[in-house]
Design a protein around this motif. Structure first.
Motif, PDB file in Angstrom:
ATOM      1  N   GLY A   1      15.787   2.428  43.926  1.00 15.93           N
ATOM      2  CA  GLY A   1      15.609   3.531  44.760  1.00 15.93           C
ATOM      3  C   GLY A   1      14.121   4.219  45.083  1.00 15.93           C
ATOM      4  O   GLY A   1      13.416   5.264  45.837  1.00 15.93           O
ATOM      5  N   LEU A   2      12.878   3.164  44.567  1.00 16.71           N
ATOM      6  CA  LEU A   2      11.650   3.658  44.423  1.00 16.71           C
ATOM      7  C   LEU A   2      10.714   2.665  44.325  1.00 16.71           C
ATOM      8  O   LEU A   2      10.301   1.667  43.853  1.00 16.71           O
ATOM      9  CB  LEU A   2      11.151   4.391  43.770  1.00 16.71           C
ATOM     10  CG  LEU A   2       9.758   5.112  43.799  1.00 16.71           C
ATOM     11  CD1 LEU A   2       9.416   6.238  42.889  1.00 16.71           C
ATOM     12  CD2 LEU A   2       8.664   4.571  42.943  1.00 16.71           C
ATOM     13  N   VAL A   3       9.965   3.028  45.484  1.00 15.90           N
ATOM     14  CA  VAL A   3       8.465   1.422  45.517  1.00 15.90           C
ATOM     15  C   VAL A   3       7.329   2.656  45.744  1.00 15.90           C
ATOM     16  O   VAL A   3       7.448   3.245  46.764  1.00 15.90           O
ATOM     17  CB  VAL A   3       8.898   0.401  47.069  1.00 15.90           C
ATOM     18  CG1 VAL A   3       7.290  -0.604  46.582  1.00 15.90           C
ATOM     19  CG2 VAL A   3      10.057  -0.193  46.989  1.00 15.90           C
TER      20      VAL A   3
ATOM     21  N   ILE B   1       3.437  -1.950  37.826  1.00 16.46           N
ATOM     22  CA  ILE B   1       4.932  -1.703  38.896  1.00 16.46           C
ATOM     23  C   ILE B   1       5.321  -2.952  38.760  1.00 16.46           C
ATOM     24  O   ILE B   1       6.207  -3.242  38.349  1.00 16.46           O
ATOM     25  CB  ILE B   1       5.106  -0.970  38.774  1.00 16.46           C
ATOM     26  CG1 ILE B   1       4.340   0.636  38.822  1.00 16.46           C
ATOM     27  CG2 ILE B   1       6.826  -0.464  39.322  1.00 16.46           C
ATOM     28  CD1 ILE B   1       5.344   1.497  37.247  1.00 16.46           C
ATOM     29  N   GLY B   2       4.712  -3.512  39.282  1.00 10.54           N
ATOM     30  CA  GLY B   2       4.967  -4.432  40.347  1.00 10.54           C
ATOM     31  C   GLY B   2       5.490  -5.864  39.090  1.00 10.54           C
ATOM     32  O   GLY B   2       6.731  -7.360  38.647  1.00 10.54           O
ATOM     33  N   LYS B   3       3.823  -6.075  37.840  1.00 10.16           N
ATOM     34  CA  LYS B   3       3.605  -6.981  37.206  1.00 10.16           C
ATOM     35  C   LYS B   3       4.519  -6.249  36.208  1.00 10.16           C
ATOM     36  O   LYS B   3       5.150  -7.407  36.266  1.00 10.16           O
ATOM     37  CB  LYS B   3       2.589  -7.234  37.002  1.00 10.16           C
ATOM     38  CG  LYS B   3       1.409  -7.458  38.089  1.00 10.16           C
ATOM     39  CD  LYS B   3       0.298  -7.408  37.494  1.00 10.16           C
ATOM     40  CE  LYS B   3      -1.347  -8.340  38.153  1.00 10.16           C
ATOM     41  NZ  LYS B   3      -2.473  -7.903  37.941  1.00 10.16           N
ATOM     42  N   THR B   4       5.688  -5.384  36.012  1.00 11.61           N
ATOM     43  CA  THR B   4       5.790  -5.010  34.753  1.00 11.61           C
ATOM     44  C   THR B   4       7.428  -5.269  35.203  1.00 11.61           C
ATOM     45  O   THR B   4       8.105  -6.171  34.416  1.00 11.61           O
ATOM     46  CB  THR B   4       5.911  -3.148  34.438  1.00 11.61           C
ATOM     47  OG1 THR B   4       4.708  -3.225  34.048  1.00 11.61           O
ATOM     48  CG2 THR B   4       7.102  -3.513  33.666  1.00 11.61           C
TER      49      THR B   4
ATOM     50  N   LEU C   1       4.704   9.099  33.589  1.00 10.89           N
ATOM     51  CA  LEU C   1       4.919   8.497  34.628  1.00 10.89           C
ATOM     52  C   LEU C   1       5.455   7.095  35.180  1.00 10.89           C
ATOM     53  O   LEU C   1       6.402   6.394  36.480  1.00 10.89           O
ATOM     54  CB  LEU C   1       3.788   8.568  35.638  1.00 10.89           C
ATOM     55  CG  LEU C   1       3.864   8.289  37.216  1.00 10.89           C
ATOM     56  CD1 LEU C   1       4.474   9.395  37.423  1.00 10.89           C
ATOM     57  CD2 LEU C   1       2.408   8.666  37.292  1.00 10.89           C
ATOM     58  N   ARG C   2       5.078   6.273  34.311  1.00  8.38           N
ATOM     59  CA  ARG C   2       5.364   4.814  34.245  1.00  8.38           C
ATOM     60  C   ARG C   2       6.807   4.727  34.186  1.00  8.38           C
ATOM     61  O   ARG C   2       7.578   4.155  34.389  1.00  8.38           O
ATOM     62  CB  ARG C   2       4.412   3.697  33.383  1.00  8.38           C
ATOM     63  CG  ARG C   2       3.460   3.896  34.653  1.00  8.38           C
ATOM     64  CD  ARG C   2       2.426   3.493  33.615  1.00  8.38           C
ATOM     65  NE  ARG C   2       0.823   3.025  34.176  1.00  8.38           N
ATOM     66  CZ  ARG C   2      -0.332   3.910  34.307  1.00  8.38           C
ATOM     67  NH1 ARG C   2       0.646   5.439  34.478  1.00  8.38           N
ATOM     68  NH2 ARG C   2      -0.584   3.585  35.136  1.00  8.38           N
TER      69      ARG C   2
END
Length: 185
Positions: free
Chosen positions: A159-161, A172-175, A149-150
């Protein structure tokens, strides 16, 4: 711009997976180059071959090497009629490398109009909902949590947030921030 390059690579590889047929004789690397150009990715045949070899280590892909040029396709063990579209939800449910959660996770995200069109053609889940916004769409779906999923979320780039759950949004933001920081300076 290397972060953008990484994002483009993931997006290209995702588009490549979606082009593969569900059975032999498959599709050649040269044909895949043209199909990728049709969806906005200009790459060499060698890049496509390299991507296919890498992706075959993760996904159930097969190379039909009974005749030249070789054809690539989804393995018959991938299950069901793929019709050239990768069934993300089936892959997430069937991944033996992660524990499958019984109830799933509620995902909410903003998605671009382009991604919304793709998701209408190949829904993420049976309960997926897309709601039109002034700009883009709101995606809601119950998904299985895990690295596939990640990988998919990160592959969607701008295209996705992810909006919810908050822990996934933060992760996800940190990655993305850490990846971008690697290319600063």
């Amino acid at each position: 711009m290397p972060f953008a390059t990484t994002r483009a690579t993931l997006s290209r590889q995702w588009a490549l997976l979606r082009q593969l047929p569900g059975r032999s004789p498959g599709i050649t690397s040269a044909e895949l180059v043209w199909r990728l150009r049709d969806v906005g990715f200009t790459v060499s045949k060698r890049t496509v071959e390299r991507d296919l070899n890498e992706l075959s280590l993760i996904f159930p892909l097969e190379r039909n090497d009974k005749s030249i040029p070789f054809g690539w396709h989804w393995s018959s063990s991938a299950g069901g009629e793929l019709r050239g579209n990768f069934d993300l939800q089936a892959y997430l449910r069937g991944d033996s490398l992660q524990p499958v959660q019984e109830q799933g996770m509620e995902l909410q995200a903003w998605v671009s109009d382009h991604l919304a069109r793709q998701l209408r053609e190949a829904p993420l889940t049976a309960d997926m909902q897309l709601t039109a916004l002034e700009q883009g769409h709101r995606l809601r779906a119950t998904v299985v949590d895990g690295w596939p999923l990640r990988w998919w979320l990160l592959g969607q780039g701008e295209g996705l947030v992810v909006e919810q759950p908050a822990a996934l949004r933060d992760e996800i933001g940190k990655t993305l921030a850490n990846a971008a920081a690697q290319y600063q300076g």
